[in-house]
Write an enzyme that holds these catalytic residues in place. Structure first.
Site, PDB file in Angstrom:
ATOM      1  N   HIS A 135      32.138 -16.108  34.952  1.00  0.00           N
ATOM      2  CA  HIS A 135      33.586 -15.841  35.543  1.00  0.00           C
ATOM      3  C   HIS A 135      33.992 -15.983  36.830  1.00  0.00           C
ATOM      4  O   HIS A 135      33.020 -15.767  37.601  1.00  0.00           O
ATOM      5  CB  HIS A 135      34.273 -14.772  34.598  1.00  0.00           C
ATOM      6  N   LYS A 139      37.215 -11.040  38.243  1.00  0.00           N
ATOM      7  CA  LYS A 139      37.172 -10.545  36.769  1.00  0.00           C
ATOM      8  C   LYS A 139      36.713  -9.088  36.916  1.00  0.00           C
ATOM      9  O   LYS A 139      35.822  -8.921  37.537  1.00  0.00           O
ATOM     10  CB  LYS A 139      36.381 -11.212  35.842  1.00  0.00           C
TER      11      LYS A 139
HETATM   12  N1  LIG Z   1      42.229 -13.119  26.135  1.00  0.00           N
HETATM   13  C1  LIG Z   1      42.338 -14.357  26.936  1.00  0.00           C
HETATM   14  O1  LIG Z   1      42.292 -15.558  26.556  1.00  0.00           O
HETATM   15  C2  LIG Z   1      42.331 -14.380  28.528  1.00  0.00           C
HETATM   16  C3  LIG Z   1      42.262 -15.109  29.131  1.00  0.00           C
HETATM   17  C4  LIG Z   1      42.152 -14.809  30.505  1.00  0.00           C
HETATM   18  C5  LIG Z   1      42.435 -13.714  31.001  1.00  0.00           C
HETATM   19  N2  LIG Z   1      42.333 -12.341  30.086  1.00  0.00           N
HETATM   20  C6  LIG Z   1      42.508 -11.237  30.465  1.00  0.00           C
HETATM   21  O2  LIG Z   1      43.793 -11.026  30.895  1.00  0.00           O
HETATM   22  C7  LIG Z   1      43.798  -9.902  31.760  1.00  0.00           C
HETATM   23  C8  LIG Z   1      44.757 -10.619  32.973  1.00  0.00           C
HETATM   24  O3  LIG Z   1      43.968 -11.552  33.504  1.00  0.00           O
HETATM   25  P1  LIG Z   1      44.506 -12.501  34.825  1.00  0.00           P
HETATM   26  O4  LIG Z   1      43.730 -13.428  35.164  1.00  0.00           O
HETATM   27  O5  LIG Z   1      46.095 -12.747  34.625  1.00  0.00           O
HETATM   28  O6  LIG Z   1      44.641 -11.090  35.910  1.00  0.00           O
HETATM   29  P2  LIG Z   1      45.290 -10.916  37.273  1.00  0.00           P
HETATM   30  O7  LIG Z   1      45.516 -12.302  37.949  1.00  0.00           O
HETATM   31  O8  LIG Z   1      44.622  -9.998  37.853  1.00  0.00           O
HETATM   32  O9  LIG Z   1      46.708 -10.437  36.526  1.00  0.00           O
HETATM   33  C9  LIG Z   1      46.944  -9.111  36.008  1.00  0.00           C
HETATM   34  C10 LIG Z   1      48.442  -8.764  36.511  1.00  0.00           C
HETATM   35  O10 LIG Z   1      48.690  -7.305  35.635  1.00  0.00           O
HETATM   36  C11 LIG Z   1      49.319  -6.827  36.689  1.00  0.00           C
HETATM   37  N3  LIG Z   1      49.357  -5.193  36.425  1.00  0.00           N
HETATM   38  C12 LIG Z   1      48.422  -4.277  36.572  1.00  0.00           C
HETATM   39  N4  LIG Z   1      48.472  -3.244  35.977  1.00  0.00           N
HETATM   40  C13 LIG Z   1      49.729  -3.201  35.482  1.00  0.00           C
HETATM   41  C14 LIG Z   1      50.607  -2.393  34.646  1.00  0.00           C
HETATM   42  N5  LIG Z   1      50.424  -1.310  34.374  1.00  0.00           N
HETATM   43  N6  LIG Z   1      51.949  -3.135  34.253  1.00  0.00           N
HETATM   44  C15 LIG Z   1      52.165  -4.454  34.382  1.00  0.00           C
HETATM   45  N7  LIG Z   1      51.322  -5.225  35.050  1.00  0.00           N
HETATM   46  C16 LIG Z   1      50.299  -4.647  35.582  1.00  0.00           C
HETATM   47  C17 LIG Z   1      48.467  -7.046  38.055  1.00  0.00           C
HETATM   48  O11 LIG Z   1      49.122  -6.428  39.127  1.00  0.00           O
HETATM   49  P3  LIG Z   1      47.833  -6.360  40.512  1.00  0.00           P
HETATM   50  O12 LIG Z   1      47.255  -7.385  40.758  1.00  0.00           O
HETATM   51  O13 LIG Z   1      48.921  -5.630  41.594  1.00  0.00           O
HETATM   52  O14 LIG Z   1      47.129  -4.628  40.003  1.00  0.00           O
HETATM   53  C18 LIG Z   1      48.376  -8.425  37.944  1.00  0.00           C
HETATM   54  O15 LIG Z   1      49.502  -9.130  38.578  1.00  0.00           O
HETATM   55  C19 LIG Z   1      42.459  -9.604  32.235  1.00  0.00           C
HETATM   56  O16 LIG Z   1      42.051  -8.340  31.330  1.00  0.00           O
HETATM   57  C20 LIG Z   1      41.582 -10.860  31.733  1.00  0.00           C
HETATM   58  O17 LIG Z   1      40.067 -10.662  31.456  1.00  0.00           O
HETATM   59  C21 LIG Z   1      42.204 -12.908  28.819  1.00  0.00           C
END
Ligand SMILES: NC(=O)c1ccc[n+]([C@@H]2O[C@H](COP(=O)([O-])OP(=O)(O)OC[C@H]3O[C@@H](n4cnc5c(N)ncnc54)[C@H](OP(=O)(O)O)[C@@H]3O)[C@@H](O)[C@H]2O)c1
Length: 238
Positions: A135, A139
């Site tokens: 990844h 991550k």
């Molecule tokens: N299930 C699936 O198919 C799949 C696919 C892709 C990713 N994921 C998972 O989804 C999650 C997010 O991935 P991503 O790539 O979008 O990550 P990302 O770009 O880091 O986005 C996460 C967002 O959530 C925000 N956040 C943190 N704490 C929060 C809270 N308490 N309330 C509201 N927002 C908050 C973060 O802000 P800050 O950056 O300012 O902390 C950031 O903007 C990860 O756990 C990833 O492993 C799952």
């Protein structure tokens, strides 16, 4: 449909674009800088919430949706040790909850083939098994939620393997799950069976985050009006 987005990072932005392209509207976006806006009143503007944040925030966000009795789709990985708690509350209070460690259609087909293949390979102890996942460098959790699902499905079916470990191992009863973090890779998962004679490999390689976003929006469309805990098997009929 009105969809509240909790988490507006890489996934939140993809989900917004995908949802709007399917005619949905987004009345509420919650990210770290406006967390205090996540209240029952604000959530009630939406028919469903979609939560992609981080492992420390997921449980609290899901509970906020339950407090507001708004169906919730979560894709955040790295927090599923608390899953029993969430499922229990969901069942007891007749809420609606959808979870997938990976929302891509191809990965869910891979999950299915992985289970079928493991059932067969349980009969052939000459094959050693190992897994790899790669990844992007941002991550937070490791191994990925998808890798854990693949590994646990293997452990349930292969009698000679008792637990997975997130490193190379020489123990016959352990399954190696190796994690690599490289550049901007959206996600590659490999399961490999290796014998003296040949190698059998299953690999899924995501080309972008769009496939995850599509699955999450389809899950949101699926749970509105339902109660209970759901996953991709329910959505895709696999
Ligand atoms: N299930 C699936 O198919 C799949 C696919 C892709 C990713 N994921 C998972 O989804 C999650 C997010 O991935 P991503 O790539 O979008 O990550 P990302 O770009 O880091 O986005 C996460 C967002 O959530 C925000 N956040 C943190 N704490 C929060 C809270 N308490 N309330 C509201 N927002 C908050 C973060 O802000 P800050 O950056 O300012 O902390 C950031 O903007 C990860 O756990 C990833 O492993 C799952």
């Amino acid at each position: 449909m009105k969809i509240a987005l909790i988490g507006y990072g890489k996934m939140g932005k993809e989900i917004r674009a995908l949802a709007e392209s399917r005619g949905h509207t987004i009345p509420l976006i919650i990210d770290v800088d406006n967390r205090e806006d996540l209240t029952p009143e604000s959530l009630k503007q939406a028919d469903v919430a979609v939560e992609f944040t981080n492992p420390d925030a997921a449980l609290q966000n899901i509970e906020a949706c339950f407090d507001a009795r708004v169906p919730v789709v979560s894709g955040t990985t790295g927090w599923t040790d608390k899953m029993d708690e969430v499922r229990k509350r969901c069942e007891e209070e007749k809420q609606a909850f959808f979870y997938a460690s990976n929302y891509s259609l191809g990965v869910n087909i891979l999950f299915h083939i992985n289970r079928v293949l493991a059932d067969i390979m349980n009969r052939y102890p000459g094959y050693e098994i190992m897994m790899e996942e790669t990844h992007h460098v941002q991550k937070l959790d490791s191994p990925s939620g998808t890798a854990i699902t693949l590994a646990e499905d293997i452990l349930q079916r292969i009698d000679r393997k008792k637990k997975w470990v997130n490193r190379m191992t020489k123990r016959d009863d352990e399954l190696s799950v190796i994690s690599y973090r490289r550049d901007k890779v959206p996600g590659i998962h490999t399961v490999r069976y290796n014998s003296e004679m040949d190698t059998l490999t299953l690999t899924h390689s995501a080309k972008s985050r769009k496939g995850f976003a599509l699955g999450a929006v389809m899950a949101a469309e699926f749970i509105v009006g339902k109660t209970g805990c759901f996953g991709m098997k329910d959505l895709l009929n696999l």
